[in-house]
Design an enzyme around this catalytic site. Structure first.
Site, PDB file in Angstrom:
ATOM      1  N   GLU A  88     -19.397   5.548  -9.170  1.00 59.61           N
ATOM      2  CA  GLU A  88     -20.267   6.352  -8.328  1.00 59.61           C
ATOM      3  C   GLU A  88     -19.475   7.211  -7.350  1.00 59.61           C
ATOM      4  O   GLU A  88     -18.416   6.805  -6.863  1.00 59.61           O
ATOM      5  CB  GLU A  88     -21.229   5.437  -7.568  1.00 59.61           C
ATOM      6  CG  GLU A  88     -22.174   4.765  -8.539  1.00 59.61           C
ATOM      7  CD  GLU A  88     -23.198   3.876  -7.862  1.00 59.61           C
ATOM      8  OE1 GLU A  88     -24.195   3.561  -8.508  1.00 59.61           O
ATOM      9  OE2 GLU A  88     -23.002   3.507  -6.696  1.00 59.61           O
ATOM     10  N   CYS A 139     -17.419  10.586  -0.823  1.00 62.01           N
ATOM     11  CA  CYS A 139     -16.923   9.214  -0.965  1.00 62.01           C
ATOM     12  C   CYS A 139     -16.574   8.995  -2.438  1.00 62.01           C
ATOM     13  O   CYS A 139     -17.431   9.085  -3.309  1.00 62.01           O
ATOM     14  CB  CYS A 139     -18.026   8.260  -0.491  1.00 62.01           C
ATOM     15  SG  CYS A 139     -17.560   6.542  -0.575  1.00 62.01           S
ATOM     16  N   CYS A 160     -13.753  -3.962  -8.978  1.00 58.99           N
ATOM     17  CA  CYS A 160     -12.680  -4.251  -8.022  1.00 58.99           C
ATOM     18  C   CYS A 160     -12.291  -5.713  -8.167  1.00 58.99           C
ATOM     19  O   CYS A 160     -13.151  -6.576  -8.350  1.00 58.99           O
ATOM     20  CB  CYS A 160     -13.139  -3.976  -6.594  1.00 58.99           C
ATOM     21  SG  CYS A 160     -11.825  -4.235  -5.377  1.00 58.99           S
ATOM     22  N   CYS A 215     -14.307  -9.405  -2.388  1.00 59.80           N
ATOM     23  CA  CYS A 215     -14.768  -9.659  -1.019  1.00 59.80           C
ATOM     24  C   CYS A 215     -16.196 -10.197  -1.067  1.00 59.80           C
ATOM     25  O   CYS A 215     -17.019  -9.739  -1.872  1.00 59.80           O
ATOM     26  CB  CYS A 215     -14.690  -8.386  -0.177  1.00 59.80           C
ATOM     27  SG  CYS A 215     -13.008  -7.748  -0.044  1.00 59.80           S
ATOM     28  N   CYS A 225     -19.391  -7.745  -0.815  1.00 60.95           N
ATOM     29  CA  CYS A 225     -19.334  -6.448  -1.501  1.00 60.95           C
ATOM     30  C   CYS A 225     -19.856  -6.567  -2.930  1.00 60.95           C
ATOM     31  O   CYS A 225     -19.362  -7.384  -3.713  1.00 60.95           O
ATOM     32  CB  CYS A 225     -17.887  -5.958  -1.513  1.00 60.95           C
ATOM     33  SG  CYS A 225     -17.669  -4.449  -2.466  1.00 60.95           S
ATOM     34  N   GLY A 230     -13.835   0.162  -5.737  1.00 62.09           N
ATOM     35  CA  GLY A 230     -12.441  -0.153  -6.026  1.00 62.09           C
ATOM     36  C   GLY A 230     -11.532  -0.193  -4.817  1.00 62.09           C
ATOM     37  O   GLY A 230     -11.885   0.263  -3.733  1.00 62.09           O
ATOM     38  N   GLU A 231     -10.342  -0.752  -5.044  1.00 65.95           N
ATOM     39  CA  GLU A 231      -9.314  -0.833  -4.000  1.00 65.95           C
ATOM     40  C   GLU A 231      -8.276   0.254  -4.320  1.00 65.95           C
ATOM     41  O   GLU A 231      -7.461   0.088  -5.232  1.00 65.95           O
ATOM     42  CB  GLU A 231      -8.694  -2.244  -4.009  1.00 65.95           C
ATOM     43  CG  GLU A 231      -7.431  -2.403  -3.200  1.00 65.95           C
ATOM     44  CD  GLU A 231      -7.513  -1.881  -1.771  1.00 65.95           C
ATOM     45  OE1 GLU A 231      -8.384  -2.306  -1.005  1.00 65.95           O
ATOM     46  OE2 GLU A 231      -6.681  -1.025  -1.416  1.00 65.95           O
ATOM     47  N   SER A 263      -9.066   4.000   2.308  1.00 67.33           N
ATOM     48  CA  SER A 263      -9.532   2.741   2.896  1.00 67.33           C
ATOM     49  C   SER A 263      -8.997   1.580   2.064  1.00 67.33           C
ATOM     50  O   SER A 263      -9.097   1.588   0.835  1.00 67.33           O
ATOM     51  CB  SER A 263     -11.063   2.723   2.895  1.00 67.33           C
ATOM     52  OG  SER A 263     -11.540   1.464   3.315  1.00 67.33           O
ATOM     53  N   SER A 323      -9.996  -2.327   6.208  1.00 69.24           N
ATOM     54  CA  SER A 323     -11.213  -3.141   6.257  1.00 69.24           C
ATOM     55  C   SER A 323     -10.862  -4.489   6.859  1.00 69.24           C
ATOM     56  O   SER A 323     -10.298  -5.342   6.186  1.00 69.24           O
ATOM     57  CB  SER A 323     -11.769  -3.299   4.844  1.00 69.24           C
ATOM     58  OG  SER A 323     -12.214  -2.039   4.383  1.00 69.24           O
ATOM     59  N   LEU A 324     -11.186  -4.665   8.117  1.00 72.06           N
ATOM     60  CA  LEU A 324     -10.732  -5.846   8.864  1.00 72.06           C
ATOM     61  C   LEU A 324     -11.741  -7.004   8.741  1.00 72.06           C
ATOM     62  O   LEU A 324     -11.405  -8.084   8.287  1.00 72.06           O
ATOM     63  CB  LEU A 324     -10.524  -5.434  10.331  1.00 72.06           C
ATOM     64  CG  LEU A 324      -9.589  -6.275  11.175  1.00 72.06           C
ATOM     65  CD1 LEU A 324      -8.245  -6.496  10.508  1.00 72.06           C
ATOM     66  CD2 LEU A 324      -9.412  -5.618  12.547  1.00 72.06           C
ATOM     67  N   ASN A 352     -24.936  -3.903   4.183  1.00 71.24           N
ATOM     68  CA  ASN A 352     -25.992  -3.497   3.244  1.00 71.24           C
ATOM     69  C   ASN A 352     -26.266  -4.643   2.297  1.00 71.24           C
ATOM     70  O   ASN A 352     -25.445  -4.922   1.423  1.00 71.24           O
ATOM     71  CB  ASN A 352     -25.550  -2.265   2.450  1.00 71.24           C
ATOM     72  CG  ASN A 352     -25.753  -1.025   3.270  1.00 71.24           C
ATOM     73  OD1 ASN A 352     -26.852  -0.727   3.699  1.00 71.24           O
ATOM     74  ND2 ASN A 352     -24.665  -0.332   3.535  1.00 71.24           N
ATOM     75  N   CYS A 365     -22.823   2.117   1.695  1.00 77.96           N
ATOM     76  CA  CYS A 365     -21.609   1.327   1.537  1.00 77.96           C
ATOM     77  C   CYS A 365     -21.864  -0.020   0.893  1.00 77.96           C
ATOM     78  O   CYS A 365     -22.794  -0.714   1.254  1.00 77.96           O
ATOM     79  CB  CYS A 365     -21.073   1.025   2.915  1.00 77.96           C
ATOM     80  SG  CYS A 365     -19.556   1.766   3.193  1.00 77.96           S
TER      81      CYS A 365
HETATM   82  N1  SAH Z   1     -11.737  -1.308  -1.317  1.00 82.90           N
HETATM   83  C1  SAH Z   1     -11.602  -0.537  -0.156  1.00 82.90           C
HETATM   84  C2  SAH Z   1     -12.459   0.710  -0.144  1.00 82.90           C
HETATM   85  C3  SAH Z   1     -13.828   0.608  -0.740  1.00 82.90           C
HETATM   86  S1  SAH Z   1     -15.024  -0.357   0.153  1.00 82.90           S
HETATM   87  C4  SAH Z   1     -11.862  -1.370   1.091  1.00 82.90           C
HETATM   88  O1  SAH Z   1     -12.327  -2.492   0.963  1.00 82.90           O
HETATM   89  O2  SAH Z   1     -11.548  -0.895   2.172  1.00 82.90           O
HETATM   90  C5  SAH Z   1     -15.429   0.718   1.534  1.00 82.90           C
HETATM   91  C6  SAH Z   1     -15.949  -0.026   2.746  1.00 82.90           C
HETATM   92  O3  SAH Z   1     -17.261  -0.573   2.490  1.00 82.90           O
HETATM   93  C7  SAH Z   1     -15.059  -1.203   3.149  1.00 82.90           C
HETATM   94  O4  SAH Z   1     -14.833  -1.249   4.524  1.00 82.90           O
HETATM   95  C8  SAH Z   1     -15.908  -2.363   2.703  1.00 82.90           C
HETATM   96  O5  SAH Z   1     -15.546  -3.525   3.382  1.00 82.90           O
HETATM   97  C9  SAH Z   1     -17.297  -1.890   3.001  1.00 82.90           C
HETATM   98  N2  SAH Z   1     -18.358  -2.654   2.343  1.00 82.90           N
HETATM   99  C10 SAH Z   1     -18.296  -3.301   1.172  1.00 82.90           C
HETATM  100  N3  SAH Z   1     -19.465  -3.921   0.902  1.00 82.90           N
HETATM  101  C11 SAH Z   1     -20.277  -3.646   1.928  1.00 82.90           C
HETATM  102  C12 SAH Z   1     -21.645  -3.977   2.219  1.00 82.90           C
HETATM  103  N4  SAH Z   1     -22.377  -4.697   1.392  1.00 82.90           N
HETATM  104  N5  SAH Z   1     -22.170  -3.518   3.370  1.00 82.90           N
HETATM  105  C13 SAH Z   1     -21.438  -2.742   4.202  1.00 82.90           C
HETATM  106  N6  SAH Z   1     -20.166  -2.394   3.975  1.00 82.90           N
HETATM  107  C14 SAH Z   1     -19.592  -2.843   2.852  1.00 82.90           C
HETATM  108 FE1  SF4 Z   2     -13.007  -4.295  -3.409  1.00 82.54          FE
HETATM  109 FE2  SF4 Z   2     -13.292  -3.025  -1.061  1.00 82.54          FE
HETATM  110 FE3  SF4 Z   2     -15.358  -4.296  -2.247  1.00 82.54          FE
HETATM  111 FE4  SF4 Z   2     -13.373  -5.723  -1.187  1.00 82.54          FE
HETATM  112  S1  SF4 Z   2     -14.786  -4.374  -0.080  1.00 82.54           S
HETATM  113  S2  SF4 Z   2     -14.335  -6.068  -3.188  1.00 82.54           S
HETATM  114  S3  SF4 Z   2     -11.621  -4.430  -1.642  1.00 82.54           S
HETATM  115  S4  SF4 Z   2     -14.289  -2.501  -3.032  1.00 82.54           S
END
Ligand code: SAH
Ligand code: SF4
Length: 328
Positions: free
Chosen positions: A47, A60, A67, A71, A74, A124-125, A156, A178-179, A255, A298
């Protein structure tokens, strides 16, 4: 391309092809956010999302189909990893979106651009696909291609330490990390990569990156999860954690997606959490939720990656103890 030498044209004919991404669907949200689902073969789709704002247009972009980072919060991660995108598939998202948006807005002037910012925050990462990412980033920055400023291209990452160092020397652009947690115990659960690269290492990598970065701060993303990482004590721990890193915070309301077992922090708590950071002198913004009606927000960028790992099922089985421990 008759303006190219005949020998170059025949070499190109042998070694290259020009093909546009195949669009599976194209939807526009009530707030103007536009999302494309692009076919990347073998039943997988990625996407790309365009977010229009008054003073900019942000695209974006995805870097992988699925990925591997898994996490907890996600939905892309829940589907497992399928494959890295190629450079063409990464830059193709920008090419396609710019063309589609120009057609929609009937823009013909060559020098007028719709997309002013690119964020590698889709599926993806990105730093796990550095070999394909770097040439794509260079095309985004090249005056003969997209000519975007380094400050307006953001990568990111969930915290791949060595790759942060590589990006710093190979192609320094704005960095978002992404902390999501103020300590290793909680981050180990939310972002499994933390078990390999704990916060001390990640903070050191951020400090090193700042010597090369086009901006004088790192953006920390922090997804707000009700009862998990959103207490005032955790906000104060966060301030202590980042005291040596020049940074801004972007709080992202979670989300929800089916089966996540997690909930978004109430808006009042997000505001109080933000205030602790602001009182400590840290510029903090809370991301507005965009494109929710078309699942373009997101973490909802799930595409249609085939779950060959059956991870979604494994994750669901793990959920109750993880959330209970994280919230305690
Ligand atoms: N993989 C990379 C970039 C893609 S994710 C990363 O993790 O940074 C982009 C952002 O969306 C990241 O900060 C991620 O933590 C956040 N994200 C992922 N799932 C989410 C969700 N369900 N609600 C809000 N933010 C989310
Ligand atoms: Fe991958 Fe980023 Fe989602 Fe973590 S938040 S699973 S690194 S896309």
């Amino acid at each position: 391309m008759t303006d190219l030498a005949r020998s170059l044209r025949s070499r190109l004919e042998e070694s290259a092809c020009i093909s546009a991404p195949e669009v599976v669907s194209d939807s526009t949200s009530a707030d103007g956010t536009r999302k494309w689902l692009l076919d990347v073969g073998l039943g997988n789709a990625i996407e790309t999302v365009f977010i229009p704002e008054v003073d900019r247009g942000t695209l974006c972009v995805s870097s992988q189909a699925g990925c591997a980072m898994n996490c907890l919060f996600c939905s892309t991660g829940r589907q497992g990893f399928n494959r890295n995108l190629t450079t063409a598939e990464i830059i193709g998202q920008l090419w396609w979106a710019e063309h589609a948006l120009r057609a929609q807005r009937r823009i013909t002037a060559e020098n007028e651009r719709v997309i002013s910012n690119v964020v590698l925050m889709g599926m993806g990462e990105p730093l796990q696909n550095l070999d394909a990412l770097l040439p794509a980033l260079r095309l985004m920055l090249d005056d003969n291609a997209y000519g975007l400023s380094r400050r307006r291209v953001t990568v990111s990452t969930s915290g791949l330490v060595q790759q942060i160092d590589k990006l710093a020397t190979a192609c320094p652009v704005a960095l978002a990390v992404s902390l999501h947690a103020p300590n290793d115990t909680l981050r180990d659960r939310l972002v499994p990569l933390n078990r390999k690269h704990p916060l001390r290492e990640l903070m050191a990598a951020c400090r090193r990156y700042l010597r090369h970065a086009p901006r004088d701060f790192i953006t920390f993303e922090y997804v707000m999860l009700d009862g998990v990482n959103d207490s005032m004590a955790q906000a104060r721990d966060l301030v202590a954690l980042v005291r040596d890193v020049s940074c801004k915070f972007n709080l992202i309301p979670f989300n929800p997606f089916p089966g996540s077992g997690l909930a978004r922090s109430p808006s009042g708590r997000i505001a109080e959490f933000a205030q602790v950071l602001i009182d400590a002198g840290i510029v903090t913004t809370t991301r507005r939720v965009r494109g929710e009606d078309i699942d373009a927000a997101c973490g909802q960028l799930a595409g249609e990656v085939q779950d060959r790992t059956r991870r979604a099922r494994r994750c669901d089985a793990q959920l109750p103890p993880v959330v209970a421990a994280a919230g305690s």
